[in-house]
Motif scaffolding. Sequence first.
Motif, PDB file in Angstrom:
ATOM      1  N   MET A   1       0.851  -1.192   0.000  1.00  0.00           N
ATOM      2  CA  MET A   1       0.000   0.000   0.000  1.00  0.00           C
ATOM      3  C   MET A   1       0.890   1.246   0.000  1.00  0.00           C
ATOM      4  N   SER A   2       0.549   2.190  -0.867  1.00  0.00           N
ATOM      5  CA  SER A   2       1.384   3.384  -0.944  1.00  0.00           C
ATOM      6  C   SER A   2       1.012   4.352   0.167  1.00  0.00           C
ATOM      7  N   MET A   3       1.983   5.167   0.580  1.00  0.00           N
ATOM      8  CA  MET A   3       1.739   6.139   1.634  1.00  0.00           C
ATOM      9  C   MET A   3       0.688   7.163   1.219  1.00  0.00           C
ATOM     10  N   THR A   4       0.590   7.370  -0.122  1.00  0.00           N
ATOM     11  CA  THR A   4      -0.392   8.362  -0.585  1.00  0.00           C
ATOM     12  C   THR A   4      -1.801   7.941  -0.177  1.00  0.00           C
ATOM     13  N   ASN A   5      -2.123   6.648  -0.377  1.00  0.00           N
ATOM     14  CA  ASN A   5      -3.462   6.175  -0.059  1.00  0.00           C
ATOM     15  C   ASN A   5      -3.748   6.270   1.441  1.00  0.00           C
ATOM     16  N   VAL A   6      -2.727   6.007   2.246  1.00  0.00           N
ATOM     17  CA  VAL A   6      -2.908   6.033   3.695  1.00  0.00           C
ATOM     18  C   VAL A   6      -3.340   7.426   4.164  1.00  0.00           C
ATOM     19  N   SER A   7      -2.767   8.461   3.533  1.00  0.00           N
ATOM     20  CA  SER A   7      -2.998   9.820   4.016  1.00  0.00           C
ATOM     21  C   SER A   7      -4.209  10.498   3.374  1.00  0.00           C
ATOM     22  N   VAL A   8      -4.890   9.831   2.437  1.00  0.00           N
ATOM     23  CA  VAL A   8      -6.050  10.446   1.792  1.00  0.00           C
ATOM     24  C   VAL A   8      -7.201  10.528   2.793  1.00  0.00           C
ATOM     25  N   PRO A   9      -7.758  11.735   3.030  1.00  0.00           N
ATOM     26  CA  PRO A   9      -8.866  11.859   3.982  1.00  0.00           C
ATOM     27  C   PRO A   9     -10.084  11.052   3.524  1.00  0.00           C
ATOM     28  N   VAL A  10     -10.852  10.564   4.480  1.00  0.00           N
ATOM     29  CA  VAL A  10     -12.096   9.866   4.157  1.00  0.00           C
ATOM     30  C   VAL A  10     -13.070  10.842   3.509  1.00  0.00           C
TER      31      VAL A  10
END
Length: 262
Positions: A1-10
Amino acid sequence: MSMTNVSVPVLEGRSLGKTLGGNRVLDGVSVSLPKGCVKVLIGPSGAGKSTLLQCLNFLMPPDSGSIWLAGREVNGKSRRELCSLRQQVGMIFQDFNLFDHLSALENVRVALMKVKGLSRLDAGERALAELARVGLGDKAALYPANLSGGQKQRVAIARALAMDPKVMLLDEPTSALDPELIGEVLAVIRDLAQNGMTMIVATHQISFSASLADEFLFMDKGRVVEQGSPAELLGRGSASRTQAFCAKISELTGETEAECRV
């Protein structure tokens, strides 16, 4: 999983503007809800808190700005996208919005059948499970007229939870309740927060909110004028607008100043 996806707000609102009756009710408000966070909206009546929540769910389309769900901009003119947004973004109102002619079970079951396409049996089982989750497993057959305000609000929460929302918007969920019934609704909200539900709550329950919130957003005249953690805004000597507002609320509710501090 990329860090970008982790930080995307819900859920995210960017530079939201709304004018009603010639008044600028929202003036370029931005809010971002990372997964699992609890944000609390406070401020005087007419500050724009309810309007912001309704804009985030497109119940009241913003005049300007944009809403983003899981990193994608929501097209407010697309019926399909709005249906998808409302399934994923649950909304709890201060006045419950239950169907008076339906039992507690039916109030929760109806959307599961109509929106999710579940069979009557499967929807009924899920509805019972959600009512049990909010402590109303034994009230499923009762109609709203036979439920207390706190019980009605818990049915409304069960109905929203049955849709498996990614985020919950709660607009003054205890303001229509008698003081002795507030605790039962706050207990459900606390349980949701502790189980990782992403939430934004407009409320005057300051001391309760301080124990749950990752961040306070203080609104006034359609803008977020102050934001920060409860420790930053309510700590001793902070001299924040939030602290002053809390002191006024505590005078009205009988909470001690210490209860409002973190």
